[in-house]
Write an enzyme that holds these catalytic residues in place. Structure first.
Site, short mmCIF file in Angstrom:
data_model
loop_
_atom_site.label_atom_id
_atom_site.label_comp_id
_atom_site.label_asym_id
_atom_site.label_seq_id
_atom_site.Cartn_x
_atom_site.Cartn_y
_atom_site.Cartn_z
N LYS A 53 0.83 -1.21 0.00
CA LYS A 53 0.00 0.00 0.00
C LYS A 53 0.87 1.27 0.00
O LYS A 53 2.09 1.19 0.23
CB LYS A 53 -0.93 -0.04 1.22
N TYR A 96 -12.52 -2.65 -2.67
CA TYR A 96 -13.07 -2.65 -1.31
C TYR A 96 -14.60 -2.60 -1.27
O TYR A 96 -15.17 -2.17 -0.28
CB TYR A 96 -12.48 -1.47 -0.52
N PHE A 101 -15.21 3.34 8.31
CA PHE A 101 -13.86 3.71 7.87
C PHE A 101 -13.70 3.67 6.35
O PHE A 101 -12.61 3.93 5.84
CB PHE A 101 -12.81 2.81 8.54
N ARG A 128 -0.83 -14.52 4.35
CA ARG A 128 -1.58 -13.88 5.45
C ARG A 128 -0.80 -13.99 6.76
O ARG A 128 -0.82 -13.08 7.58
CB ARG A 128 -2.96 -14.52 5.63
N THR A 136 -5.31 -8.13 10.59
CA THR A 136 -5.76 -6.84 10.06
C THR A 136 -5.40 -5.66 10.97
O THR A 136 -4.90 -4.64 10.50
CB THR A 136 -7.29 -6.89 9.85
N ASN A 174 -2.10 -0.52 7.45
CA ASN A 174 -1.41 -1.79 7.72
C ASN A 174 -0.51 -2.30 6.59
O ASN A 174 -0.28 -3.50 6.46
CB ASN A 174 -2.42 -2.85 8.18
N HIS A 184 -1.85 -5.41 1.58
CA HIS A 184 -3.08 -6.17 1.40
C HIS A 184 -2.69 -7.59 1.03
O HIS A 184 -1.71 -7.79 0.31
CB HIS A 184 -3.93 -5.57 0.27
N GLU A 196 -9.89 -10.61 -7.00
CA GLU A 196 -8.93 -9.51 -6.91
C GLU A 196 -7.85 -9.59 -8.00
O GLU A 196 -7.49 -8.57 -8.58
CB GLU A 196 -8.27 -9.53 -5.53
#
Ligand code: DAT
Ligand code: MG
Length: 166
Positions: free
Chosen positions: A10, A50, A58, A91, A97, A122, A125, A136
């Site tokens: 990100k 998203y 948020f 992950r 998260t 964070n 992704h 995705e």
């Protein structure tokens, strides 16, 4: 099972020059990179990525975040990793998260933070299941950008304008 997963470094990851460290942490999973590119994230792409979170408080901040408006840096690095249990392995290395709850040794635990707005900043992704990974990857990558016949594809005629080098 061999599978593919989407990773996005990100805008905060790029701003903080964490790309090298993130890639070397991910390399410990023993997976193969089969697609990679730097992407300027459009509002449309952000909203599609998203879409399942559009009712969250948020959401607006999240869209600003992924489109670079929080970091003055509209760039992300998008990668497709492939291999045995790729989704779970990535992950785990990414961490949970919420960066404050993430393992301190994970990417999110080491580099993430919670903004005063409440948004979890964070760093990366990572797709969370097979279905999400497929959706995705198809959203972020064209079939020809992935060096592996991951999902069925077809040839189609297009007559659109294209930018080429002078
Ligand atoms: P993940 O990115 O771990 O798959 P997600 O898909 O549920 O998590 O949410 C996407 C992003 O939205 C996440 O990386 C950070 C932000 N986010 C999620 N839940 C949040 C919350 N409760 N408060 C603030 N930001 C949140
Ligand atoms: Mg998710």
């Amino acid at each position: 099972m061999e599978e593919a997963t989407l990773v996005i470094v990100k805008p905060d990851g790029l701003k903080k020059s964490l790309t090298g460290d993130i890639l070397s942490r991910l390399s410990k999973a023993g997976l193969r990179i089969i697609g990679a590119k730097v992407v300027k994230v459009s509002l449309e792409l952000a909203e599609q990525h998203y879409h399942h979170l559009k009712d969250k408080l948020f959401y607006k901040e999240l869209i600003k975040y992924i489109t670079g408006q929080l970091h003055g840096e509209n760039r992300v690095l998008a990668l497709v990793y492939y291999g045995e249990s790729a989704i779970k392995k990535v992950r785990e290395i990414a961490g949970t998260t919420n960066p404050e709850e993430a393992e301190p040794t994970s990417i999110r635990g080491a580099y993430g933070r919670i903004l005063t707005s409440g948004l979890y900043e964070n760093v990366i992704h990572a797709s969370s299941n097979l279905q999400e990974a497929e959706r995705e990857i198809k959203l972020w990558f064209e079939p020809e950008e992935i060096v592996y016949p991951l999902y069925p594809a077809r040839i189609t005629e297009v007559s659109s304008k294209k930018k080429v080098w002078l």
